[in-house]
Design an enzyme around this catalytic site. Sequence first.
Site, mmCIF file in Angstrom:
data_model
loop_
_atom_site.group_PDB
_atom_site.id
_atom_site.type_symbol
_atom_site.label_atom_id
_atom_site.label_comp_id
_atom_site.label_asym_id
_atom_site.label_seq_id
_atom_site.Cartn_x
_atom_site.Cartn_y
_atom_site.Cartn_z
ATOM 1 N N CYS A 18 0.987 -1.296 0.033
ATOM 2 C CA CYS A 18 0.042 -0.116 -0.053
ATOM 3 C C CYS A 18 0.910 1.157 -0.023
ATOM 4 O O CYS A 18 0.531 2.205 -0.709
ATOM 5 C CB CYS A 18 -1.072 0.008 1.108
ATOM 6 S SG CYS A 18 0.045 -0.035 2.775
ATOM 7 N N HIS A 273 -1.760 0.876 7.343
ATOM 8 C CA HIS A 273 -2.142 0.988 5.918
ATOM 9 C C HIS A 273 -1.723 2.361 5.563
ATOM 10 O O HIS A 273 -2.239 3.379 6.170
ATOM 11 C CB HIS A 273 -3.571 0.724 5.894
ATOM 12 C CG HIS A 273 -4.042 0.423 4.445
ATOM 13 N ND1 HIS A 273 -3.542 -0.470 3.488
ATOM 14 C CD2 HIS A 273 -5.074 1.426 3.853
ATOM 15 C CE1 HIS A 273 -4.165 -0.316 2.386
ATOM 16 N NE2 HIS A 273 -5.074 0.703 2.625
#
Length: 325
Positions: A18, A273
């Site tokens: 990510c 994330h």
Amino acid sequence: SFSMPTGAIGLYNLGQSCCLNSLLQVFLMNIHFTGILRRITVPPCAVQRRMNVPYQMLLLLEKMQCGKCKAVRPTELACCLSAHRVELFVQHDAAQLFLHLWNLIKKHMEKLELVEELSDLYTICIEEHLACQNCSFQIKSNSSMLTLPLPVLDSNSHRLKSLEDCLQYFFYPEELTGQNMCFCQRCGRTAPFLQSMKLVHLPQTLTIHLKRFCFEKSSNMHKLSHYLPFPQDLDFNRVLTENQCRADDNEKATWQYGLFAVVAHSGSTSSGHYCAYIRSLTECKWYCFNDSEVCQVSWDDVKCTYGHSNLHWYANISLFLPNAA
């Protein structure tokens, strides 16, 4: 449903990718960067093409610009980066990975004029200034940096309240006393010095890194998730004082920026994330790039990355482009 701009295509997560995906989107949505990327020399043989980071980024860009699917896999580029010691399947720090990617892109560009254009596009120039407090001895040295690494706490561990406060603190003179004293050539002994940073040049893409990760005395790293607003428009002439700048009026006239992108992090230092909020330069609308998911968002959505204990996202890197762009 909203219509998506050309190239606003998601990137599938290859396994903890990510951070890489968010940074690739920030590069490839910047039309000034892709303008340079499209003029690279294509390596002559297949092995060189596989190992060339800018060429693999160009292939990925072209795949994304086809616009036939909502997301593409950056597999070939990831393999290329892996061959150049960018670890895959691990959580990265966005600022470190950004620097690593940038260095690889620059190293693999064969045309010298493109290397210069790339440097002009991203490089910040600072004058570091050391002055002895006992005599008039001074040391000046220029240095270039890819990002402005802004502390979000002051020296007393008090929270700085806005991005502008962080900038002012970064350029505020610091007294080097006690154990931090320096040797003065003129005095012939250690002496207290005043250390200051002065801004010489800002690039077309200004990258600011908010240092939200810090080490405690126990050497455990933790995340500073307090509320820190940043503006849509940033004029350095209003933020910094006259003696914090080393630039003429022509240079200062270009120091007016508009926010272009925010790389945001959720979670803790050890797991979390990343996603990217990016303003399309062709449409001036904001989009959230969350791996394979891309959706149009409002400025209020972007403001959620200001951080707070009960909010999800925290801005890690902010990129600004000149207001005229």
